[in-house]
Design an enzyme around this catalytic site. Structure first.
Site, short mmCIF file in Angstrom:
data_model
loop_
_atom_site.label_atom_id
_atom_site.label_comp_id
_atom_site.label_asym_id
_atom_site.label_seq_id
_atom_site.Cartn_x
_atom_site.Cartn_y
_atom_site.Cartn_z
N ARG A 74 -1.62 2.25 5.30
CA ARG A 74 -0.28 1.76 5.60
C ARG A 74 0.51 1.69 4.31
NH1 ARG A 74 -1.08 -3.09 3.17
NH2 ARG A 74 -3.09 -4.10 3.47
N GLU A 100 -22.51 -4.59 -3.16
CA GLU A 100 -22.00 -3.77 -4.26
C GLU A 100 -22.40 -4.39 -5.60
OE1 GLU A 100 -17.79 -3.60 -3.89
OE2 GLU A 100 -17.83 -2.14 -2.26
#
Length: 471
Positions: free
Chosen positions: A296, A200
């Site tokens: 989550r 990245e």
């Protein structure tokens, strides 16, 4: 709604889920290892089941034992908390195969976001902005080198299957690329059993802003606004706050919409967090890029609860039971400012080395409408090396950021921990730093300010004296 659920976790998150269950009249079942037989979450639950020895692999990471405990207890659903098996698609499938409800997203959604590289390809296809770079399957040194040069320097190497900052490498020039690739591969293989890397563009002095989303089984998804998690050490969060300081409302809306697009693209359900890396407005054009999605509930969810007045665990339970989202997007309130500080058993002066020992003395600030403590430990408990060293989360809320920050400073000063090395002094130094007070934070802030935030390592007698006097 469920009558009984099992909580497949420990510590403060298990205690947190139990609190919502009690308020809703739902019976809770705790699980525990031998190291946690006398733990706080065990005593708070309506029932508790032993699932194995102290080693996590033989207890909290043993899906078969947890599913067996749920069936034996008569629980109807399993809440995974965070960490351990919370983002394990095979565990979610095992829960559902046993005829139980998994209080989380569908296994397919967990898998869709499990690989960082595959997730970024999918998000790009959905129109969610992603950091320029390479996320492909060809992992040859030649291909990685070519893609790195095309991306430009500085760049970031990241394990595709990773998390928590492990194996991440910043590469500043082509001369060090080969060595850094091999180093990142070794660490990725050792930590995650998968040496695949992604590349990245490295954004210098960026902000880490994440969006709390909720989706139901009826095709609806909403954003519960953002959290700024830029204060990090070793790529792990230390202080989080909501809303993000100085975030333009138009940018907030754009990030919320992008996060919902990401969730809907994978058929998401339940609580999730879409994490973005964002340029400082003064340093660029205010762009933001998708990093990953945590499928989550997050450790820092309390700051979102404080600014919205909502119980996110209750929302999880209702959505898992098939109910629609309690509120539409326009109905979700945003009041004031909240900050969370993570209190760890660790030694900041020794590169945040985790600590263990007995909590000889423990004192938390009194909780009220402005101050909240989420913890899974009590005075006299032993902090073992088997699990994460998080002792508590201190959360404060007030009308605006300056008032919330003042409350954080007072509350930290009222904390006392004796017997285990901890980061209270470090947190107090962060809270008092003028740069943090001004909101001028970025992911490299702690590293840049290390000399002012962290004292030089003390001799052993001096460390013992500090523990005995200030905690």
């Amino acid at each position: 709604m469920f009558d009984k659920i099992l909580i497949a976790n420990r510590g403060e998150i298990a205690c947190r889920v139990i609190a919502s269950c009690r308020r809703l009249g739902i019976r809770s079942v705790a699980v525990y290892s031998d190291a946690d037989a006398q733990a706080l979450h065990v005593g708070l639950a309506d029932e508790a089941v032993r699932i194995g020895p102290a080693k996590a692999a033989d207890s909290y990471l043993c899906a078969a034992r947890i599913v067996g405990a749920a069936l034996a207890s008569g629980a109807q659903a399993v809440h995974p908390g965070y960490g351990f098996l919370s983002e394990n698609a095979a565990f979610a499938e095992a829960v559902e195969a046993a005829g139980l409800v998994f209080i989380g997203p569908p296994p397919a959604a967990i898998r869709a976001m499990g690989s960082k590289s595959a997730a970024k390809v999918r998000m790009a296809q959905a129109g969610v902005p992603v950091v320029p770079g390479y996320h492909g399957e060809d992992q040859s040194l030649e291909r990685l080198t070519a893609e790195a040069i095309a991306t430009g320097f500085p760049l970031l190497l990241k394990p595709s299957a990773g998390g928590g900052g492990k194996g991440m490498k910043v590469v500043t020039h082509a001369g060090e690329l080969g060595a850094q690739i091999e180093s990142a591969r070794r660490e990725a293989a050792a930590s995650f059993g998968d040496e695949q890397l992604l590349i990245e563009r490295y954004l210098e002095r960026p902000r880490h802003i994440e969006i709390q989303i909720f989706a139901d089984a009826h095709g609806r998804c909403v954003s519960l606004f953002e959290r700024d998690c830029s204060l990090q050490r070793r790529h792990q969060k230390v202080i989080e706050e909501a809303p993000a300081p100085g975030l333009d409302p138009a940018r907030r809306q754009a990030m919320g919409e992008a996060a919902c697009t990401a969730a809907l693209a994978i058929g998401y359900r339940g609580a999730g967090t879409v994490e973005f890396i964002a340029e400082h407005e003064e340093a660029g054009d205010g762009r933001f890029f998708f990093m990953e999605m945590n499928t989550r509930l997050q450790v820092e969810h309390p700051v979102t609860e404080m600014i919205t007045g909502l119980d996110l665990v209750e929302w999880q339970l209702r959505v898992a039971a098939g109910e629609p989202l309690p509120l539409a997007q326009a109905q979700i309130p945003l009041h004031g400012h909240a900050i969370e500080a993570r209190i760890y058993a660790e030694d900041p002066a020794r590169d945040f080395l985790p600590a263990s020992g007995r909590l000889v003395h423990l004192h938390w600030p009194a909780g009220d409408a402005h101050v909240r403590i989420d913890t899974g430990v009590r005075q006299g408990d032993a902090v073992t090396p088997h699990y994460d060293p998080l002792l508590a989360k201190l959360i404060v809320h007030d009308e605006d950021r300056p008032r919330a920050l003042a409350r954080l400073r007072r509350a930290l000063a009222d904390c006392r921990i004796v017997g285990v090395a901890n980061n209270l002094r470090f947190l107090a130094a962060l809270a008092a730093h003028p740069g943090y007070a001004a909101g001028a934070v970025h992911t490299g802030f702690i590293a840049d300010q290390r000399a002012t935030l962290l004292p030089a390592p003390a001799t052993a007698p001096m460390r013992l004296l500090a523990l005995a006097t200030l905690g």
